[in-house]
Write an enzyme that holds these catalytic residues in place. Structure first.
Site, mmCIF file in Angstrom:
data_model
loop_
_atom_site.group_PDB
_atom_site.id
_atom_site.type_symbol
_atom_site.label_atom_id
_atom_site.label_comp_id
_atom_site.label_asym_id
_atom_site.label_seq_id
_atom_site.Cartn_x
_atom_site.Cartn_y
_atom_site.Cartn_z
ATOM 1 N N CYS A 116 0.821 -1.212 0.000
ATOM 2 C CA CYS A 116 0.000 0.000 0.000
ATOM 3 C C CYS A 116 0.856 1.263 0.000
ATOM 4 C CB CYS A 116 -0.988 0.029 1.160
ATOM 5 S SG CYS A 116 -2.223 1.318 0.863
ATOM 6 N N CYS B 222 -5.783 2.320 -4.175
ATOM 7 C CA CYS B 222 -5.271 2.806 -2.902
ATOM 8 C C CYS B 222 -6.260 3.819 -2.345
ATOM 9 C CB CYS B 222 -3.901 3.447 -3.120
ATOM 10 S SG CYS B 222 -3.107 3.796 -1.561
HETATM 11 P P1 FAD Z 1 -0.486 -11.077 3.238
HETATM 12 O O1 FAD Z 1 -1.929 -10.760 3.339
HETATM 13 O O2 FAD Z 1 0.465 -10.283 4.053
HETATM 14 O O3 FAD Z 1 -0.350 -12.616 3.577
HETATM 15 C C1 FAD Z 1 0.855 -13.328 3.522
HETATM 16 C C2 FAD Z 1 0.692 -14.580 4.393
HETATM 17 O O4 FAD Z 1 1.795 -15.465 4.156
HETATM 18 C C3 FAD Z 1 0.687 -14.260 5.871
HETATM 19 O O5 FAD Z 1 -0.467 -14.804 6.469
HETATM 20 C C4 FAD Z 1 1.966 -14.895 6.386
HETATM 21 O O6 FAD Z 1 1.852 -15.380 7.720
HETATM 22 C C5 FAD Z 1 2.177 -16.022 5.386
HETATM 23 N N1 FAD Z 1 3.571 -16.473 5.299
HETATM 24 C C6 FAD Z 1 4.689 -15.720 5.474
HETATM 25 N N2 FAD Z 1 5.780 -16.513 5.380
HETATM 26 C C7 FAD Z 1 5.336 -17.760 5.128
HETATM 27 C C8 FAD Z 1 5.991 -19.003 4.935
HETATM 28 N N3 FAD Z 1 7.320 -19.114 5.021
HETATM 29 N N4 FAD Z 1 5.243 -20.098 4.687
HETATM 30 C C9 FAD Z 1 3.884 -20.004 4.617
HETATM 31 N N5 FAD Z 1 3.213 -18.849 4.815
HETATM 32 C C10 FAD Z 1 3.928 -17.744 5.059
HETATM 33 N N6 FAD Z 1 -4.311 -2.811 0.750
HETATM 34 C C11 FAD Z 1 -5.414 -2.267 0.171
HETATM 35 O O7 FAD Z 1 -5.944 -2.825 -0.780
HETATM 36 N N7 FAD Z 1 -5.953 -1.087 0.633
HETATM 37 C C12 FAD Z 1 -5.416 -0.439 1.690
HETATM 38 O O8 FAD Z 1 -5.938 0.606 2.102
HETATM 39 C C13 FAD Z 1 -4.261 -0.982 2.319
HETATM 40 N N8 FAD Z 1 -3.703 -0.372 3.379
HETATM 41 C C14 FAD Z 1 -2.676 -0.965 4.045
HETATM 42 C C15 FAD Z 1 -2.166 -0.358 5.177
HETATM 43 C C16 FAD Z 1 -1.152 -0.954 5.899
HETATM 44 C C17 FAD Z 1 -0.618 -0.262 7.121
HETATM 45 C C18 FAD Z 1 -0.660 -2.220 5.501
HETATM 46 C C19 FAD Z 1 0.399 -2.904 6.305
HETATM 47 C C20 FAD Z 1 -1.143 -2.831 4.363
HETATM 48 C C21 FAD Z 1 -2.149 -2.221 3.604
HETATM 49 N N9 FAD Z 1 -2.657 -2.779 2.431
HETATM 50 C C22 FAD Z 1 -3.731 -2.209 1.815
HETATM 51 C C23 FAD Z 1 -1.936 -3.893 1.772
HETATM 52 C C24 FAD Z 1 -2.569 -5.269 1.904
HETATM 53 O O9 FAD Z 1 -2.781 -5.595 3.245
HETATM 54 C C25 FAD Z 1 -1.634 -6.283 1.240
HETATM 55 O O10 FAD Z 1 -1.301 -5.837 -0.054
HETATM 56 C C26 FAD Z 1 -2.275 -7.665 1.139
HETATM 57 O O11 FAD Z 1 -2.529 -8.166 2.423
HETATM 58 C C27 FAD Z 1 -1.380 -8.615 0.344
HETATM 59 O O12 FAD Z 1 -1.840 -9.932 0.401
HETATM 60 P P2 FAD Z 1 -0.820 -11.170 0.410
HETATM 61 O O13 FAD Z 1 -1.679 -12.373 0.562
HETATM 62 O O14 FAD Z 1 0.116 -11.051 -0.725
HETATM 63 O O15 FAD Z 1 0.040 -10.953 1.731
#
Ligand code: FAD
Length: 397
Positions: A164, A341
């Site tokens: 984000c 965003c």
């Molecule tokens: P994540 O949701 O982070 O999930 C990754 C998962 O993988 C986690 O559960 C973790 O435990 C797991 N993992 C890690 N390592 C391993 C491993 N070795 N083996 C197995 N599993 C593992 N997005 C928006 O759309 N709008 C917003 O307004 C927004 N605001 C945000 C504000 C903040 C402060 C933050 C921190 C994020 C924000 N985001 C926003 C971004 C959004 O949260 C992420 O882009 C989204 O969660 C990405 O999804 P993901 O599944 O790729 O990663």
């Protein structure tokens, strides 16, 4: 070895992307054989952390039990992947499991590199050093904002990709609002110190944000990359991009967005590109070298802003192309780089930025989304969390 297994589809990561893909696959396949490998017992709606840091919600509002979101019939392997062996269709885990697959979906998110800023890992969470980027520290942001009695409040943005891209500045606007309400803004300095050279990558929304910054009297320090914090002295050290000069700024509170990168176990795997991210085709989301592997979300090398909103559009593409691959058909679903965003510009104000790979606006509503709106703030505060928990993670949206 005990715990070894084989599944038709293995999903690495049970965050936003992993659970959304699992839920959609369960709805689509007749007899799904799916395992999600996820070490965390909790699932977080991270976009809420901006509002938690701004004092709008308590942090527990962003947290749920992971078990409640593993779709029925899907095996949850509560473990962390440490190694990929894509030539053998195997993943290895921290607890010593070897898990085989026919198809693999890689979605472990992004890594927060706290230790790349000297003093940050030890310092964050005390002496006025806060960050919305971790569940453990997000409530301390509000503590810092609430207890600010005037002086200098710094907000940083690193040179690396972050999740984000707007979040480093959203919290600043909420803080500025609170400082005004509390009567401590006069005589105080609020500054955005960013390693990059502009306020936002998309011109249409950058123009609005420049107006917000001017209206609020916020100072911008572009080309300032945070390299150290000295919590005891309340000093932050920045390296100027270009000249390499070091600049030391005193602060009373500092909100830090830490540098981020691909998770280390991805970087060192055969699935990584040269920069360490999962190497996928930017339209089909299929791996560049392993046709039975797909990747999405923050860990992927998709050249778009890393958000949950982007994942919402990526997940159906992964599912569509994975199901095609299972049938021996070519991938036809395409992702166009859509990301969104919700730029909170104050309490009750928000610019809903939505754009694609070409940074062309890809807006949902039939009005000018580059304007600050109360309706869009209410969407972020109430609408999007409900859509996340009840729609997206259930494979309905
Ligand atoms: P994540 O949701 O982070 O999930 C990754 C998962 O993988 C986690 O559960 C973790 O435990 C797991 N993992 C890690 N390592 C391993 C491993 N070795 N083996 C197995 N599993 C593992 N997005 C928006 O759309 N709008 C917003 O307004 C927004 N605001 C945000 C504000 C903040 C402060 C933050 C921190 C994020 C924000 N985001 C926003 C971004 C959004 O949260 C992420 O882009 C989204 O969660 C990405 O999804 P993901 O599944 O790729 O990663």
């Amino acid at each position: 070895m005990a715990g070894d297994s084989h599944h038709g589809i293995v999903i690495v990561g049970g965050g936003t992307a992993g659970i959304t893909v699992a839920a959609r696959l369960v709805r689509k396949l007749k007899r799904p054989d799916i395992a999600v490998i996820e070490p965390s017992a909790k699932h977080y709606y991270q976009p809420l952390w901006t509002l938690v840091g701004g004092g709008v919600f308590p942090k527990r509002a962003s947290e749920r039990e992971e078990a409640d979101f593993i779709p029925k019939g899907v095996t949850w392997v509560r473990d962390a992947v440490t190694e990929f062996r894509p030539d053998e269709n195997l993943v290895l885990t921290r607890d010593g499991r070897e898990i085989g697959y026919d198809f693999l979906v890689v979605a472990p998110g992004i890594q927060l590199d706290w230790s790349k800023v000297e003093g940050l890992k030890e310092g964050v969470g005390s002496h006025g050093v806060c960050s919305n980027y971790d569940y453990r520290t997000v409530d301390y942001t509000w503590e810092c904002i609430r207890s600010f009695r005037g002086g200098t409040a710094l907000f940083t943005n690193p040179s690396t990709p972050v999740k984000c891209g707007g979040a480093p500045q959203k919290i600043m606007y909420l803080a500025d609002d609170h400082f005004r309400k509390a009567g401590v803004r006069g005589g105080s300095k609020v500054a955005f110190a960013s390693a990059v050279g502009s306020i936002f990558a998309v011109e249409r929304y950058a123009r609005t944000l420049e107006g917000v910054i001017a209206r609020r009297g916020i100072e911008t320090l572009f080309g300032h990359d945070l390299i150290a914090v000295r919590p005891e002295a309340k000093e932050a050290v920045f390296r100027r991009t270009g000249s390499g000069d070091e600049v030391v700024l005193a602060y009373d509170m500092i909100h830090v967005t830490p540098p981020m990168s691909a998770p280390d176990f991805i970087k060192r795997s055969p699935l990584a590109d040269d920069s360490g991210w999962v190497d996928v085709d930017k339209h089909t989301l299929r791996h560049a070298r392993y046709p039975n592997v797909f990747g999405l979300g923050d860990a992927s090398n998709l050249p778009t802003s890393k958000t949950g909103a982007a994942v919402r559009k990526q997940a159906p593409v992964v599912v569509g192309n994975l199901v095609s691959a299972m049938r021996g058909e070519p991938p036809v679903a395409r992702y166009d780089g859509y990301t969104s965003c919700p730029l909170v510009t104050g309490h009750g104000r928000l610019v809903l930025a939505e754009f694609d790979y070409d940074k062309a606006p890809a807006e949902t509503f039939p009005f000018d989304q580059s304007r600050e709106r109360r309706s869009m703030y209410l969407l972020k505060k109430y609408g999007l969390p409900a859509l996340y928990w009840h729609g997206m993670l259930r494979g309905r949206l």
